[in-house]
Enzyme design. Structure first.
Site, short mmCIF file in Angstrom:
data_model
loop_
_atom_site.label_atom_id
_atom_site.label_comp_id
_atom_site.label_asym_id
_atom_site.label_seq_id
_atom_site.Cartn_x
_atom_site.Cartn_y
_atom_site.Cartn_z
N HIS A 129 -0.34 1.78 3.71
CA HIS A 129 -0.45 3.02 2.93
C HIS A 129 -1.84 3.58 3.21
CE1 HIS A 129 -0.85 5.40 -0.80
NE2 HIS A 129 0.44 5.24 -1.00
N ASP A 206 -2.80 -5.76 -0.78
CA ASP A 206 -2.33 -4.62 -1.55
C ASP A 206 -0.93 -4.99 -2.04
OD1 ASP A 206 -0.98 -2.35 -2.33
OD2 ASP A 206 -1.63 -1.13 -0.63
N GLN A 209 3.44 -2.62 -3.83
CA GLN A 209 4.87 -2.50 -3.58
C GLN A 209 5.60 -3.84 -3.76
OE1 GLN A 209 7.33 0.19 -3.59
NE2 GLN A 209 5.37 0.92 -2.84
N LYS A 232 4.19 1.24 -10.90
CA LYS A 232 5.29 0.83 -10.03
C LYS A 232 6.05 -0.35 -10.59
CE LYS A 232 3.53 3.03 -5.98
NZ LYS A 232 2.75 2.92 -4.77
N CYS A 370 2.85 8.52 2.68
CA CYS A 370 1.43 8.10 2.75
C CYS A 370 1.25 7.00 3.79
CB CYS A 370 0.90 7.62 1.40
SG CYS A 370 0.93 8.86 0.13
C1 LIG Z 1 1.70 3.25 -4.23
C2 LIG Z 1 0.96 2.45 -3.27
C3 LIG Z 1 -0.43 2.53 -3.19
C4 LIG Z 1 -1.25 3.47 -4.03
O1 LIG Z 1 -1.08 3.23 -5.39
P1 LIG Z 1 -1.72 4.23 -6.46
O2 LIG Z 1 -1.04 3.85 -7.73
O3 LIG Z 1 -1.36 5.61 -6.01
O4 LIG Z 1 -3.18 3.98 -6.48
C5 LIG Z 1 -1.07 1.71 -2.29
N1 LIG Z 1 -0.39 0.87 -1.50
C6 LIG Z 1 0.94 0.76 -1.55
C7 LIG Z 1 1.64 -0.23 -0.67
C8 LIG Z 1 1.67 1.54 -2.43
O5 LIG Z 1 2.99 1.45 -2.48
#
Ligand SMILES: *Cc1c(COP(=O)(O)O)cnc(C)c1O
Length: 412
Positions: A129, A206, A209, A232, A370
């Site tokens: 992302h 990260d 997801q 999320k 993104c």
């Molecule tokens: C949504 C997402 C982000 C960003 O999250 P925010 O809530 O917009 O800060 C970063 N990495 C991944 C894999 C995502 O799905």
């Protein structure tokens, strides 16, 4: 319904009643919400916590002697403990509240500024992302460190052997997602963490997801940093979590200066507060933090094994049905993936498909998600992405597939 009989612990009708928004009609049709990878919906249990906060104990935390402030502080700190338990952090102060994944990544990338030198290397995956790319590019600009990219293959899987060749004693930090938001690929993060550690490199995962689908155990993973967003995983927007190993959080400088993050302040010298407050400058999203804890508790009450098994069935069912459509191309076909389907239909623009689906009450995402480097890899401008959650049903999959067929007919 076969899905509920196979998973007796999983009562889909009861679960759906927890989500008031699922009763909405869009353009005259019952909503089919398949944009869960962008943001998930909020159950009544979490909405109630938000209403309760503003109705009954809204106050600033940590500073007040009065009862409301103490109540709010206790609930906020309890939410931290819910997160600690959920992610199995050793210490509650290794859990830092943030405004979301983006904030968590920026906090760490910025903290590494003083730890890197020209010629150091940092590794990112090709599946990221933008929020896990750009802060590190900024770090490279400031320090002269070099950003290297672990490549992916046509399936949307990282090429592990390439990573093994790239990682070296020059590598200072490796950062990648647990699950790709654009393709759903689940990355082999444990292997990557162990290999990176053998070269003395730190690893940031990260988990934005992954967190809605997989319960990550930060101690078992031995990960240095793990970041997520509440919105999320059934929580509100504007709040998230950064897990950091104590030794790292002690080593890194504060990200922002302000109230709450200090021990003493004078114009000559300021000393910083202990963890976690060192990284929590200013009044936080108190209500959001408390609601985040409630969201994690709610998801655990359903059970992550149940969620994963049910979503995998939805994924297989939807994939099979979509592949019956002529001209269908699905991007991201890794064996290890979450319930995300990114696709295009030959000759049609994803935006047009998404617009027509919306007219039928079906919410999907279209565009680059993104993750432009992934789109560049496939040489496409974007995809249609349907992302499923545990509150979706097979009937909704049917409506979605019918919708795609109809859109195809109208557009060809
Ligand atoms: C949504 C997402 C982000 C960003 O999250 P925010 O809530 O917009 O800060 C970063 N990495 C991944 C894999 C995502 O799905």
């Amino acid at each position: 319904m076969s899905l509920t009989t196979e998973h007796i612990a999983f009562d889909i009708e009861k679960i759906r009643k927890d989500f008031p928004i699922l009763k909405r009609k869009i353009n005259g049709y019952p909503l089919v919400y398949l944009d869960n990878a962008a943001t998930s919906q909020t159950p009544q249990q979490v909405i109630d916590v938000i209403v309760d906060y503003y109705s009954n104990y809204n106050a600033n935390i940590h500073r007040g002697v009065h009862s409301l402030s103490q109540e709010a502080t206790e609930k906020y700190e309890n939410a931290r403990i819910s997160l600690q338990k959920h992610f199995n952090a050793e210490k509650s102060y290794e859990i830092i509240f943030t405004s979301g994944t983006t904030h968590g990544i920026n906090l760490i990338a910025s903290g590494f500024t003083s730890l890197l030198q020209e010629g150091d290397e940092i590794l990112v995956s090709a599946l990221e992302h933008h929020s896990n790319i750009v802060p590190w590019q900024m770090l490279c600009e400031k320090t002269g460190a070099v950003l290297k990219v672990i490549p992916m293959n046509e399936e949307g899987t990282l090429i592990y052997s390439a990573f093994e060749e790239m990682v070296s004693d020059k590598t200072k930090i490796v950062f990648l997602n647990h699950v790709s938001n654009a393709l759903g690929t689940i990355n082999p993060i444990k292997d990557i963490i162990d290999k990176a550690h053998s070269h003395g490199a730190a690893v940031l995962i990260d988990g934005a997801q992954a967190a809605p689908h997989i319960k990550a155990d930060v101690q078992a993973l031995d990960v240095d940093f793990y970041v997520v967003s509440a919105h999320k995983m059934c929580g509100p927007t504007g709040v998230g979590m950064l897990y950091g190993k104590e030794e790292w959080l002690k080593k890194l400088p504060p990200y922002q200066g302000g109230g709450e993050m200090i021990a003493t302040v004078s114009f000559e010298k300021t000393t910083y507060a202990d963890l976690p407050h060192k990284f929590e400058a200013g009044t936080p999203n108190i209500c959001g933090g408390i609601a985040f804890g409630a969201a994690v508790d709610y998801m655990n009450s359903i059970g992550f094994e149940n969620i994963a098994a049910y979503e995998q069935e939805l994924l297989e069912y939807a994939t099979g049905k979509l592949l019956e459509i002529e001209g269908m191309k699905i991007y991201g076909t890794s064996k290890e993936k979450t319930a995300v389907i990114s696709f295009n239909i030959e000759g049609l623009h994803p935006y047009d498909i998404g617009t027509l689906l919306d007219k039928m009450g079906i919410a999907v995402r279209t565009g680059h998600h993104c993750a432009q480097p992934i789109m560049d890899f496939y040489k496409i401008p974007g995809t249609v992405r349907a992302s499923f959650s545990f509150y979706n049903t097979k009937e909704e999959v049917d409506r979605f597939v019918e919708g795609v067929k109809k859109a195809k007919m109208m557009l060809s």
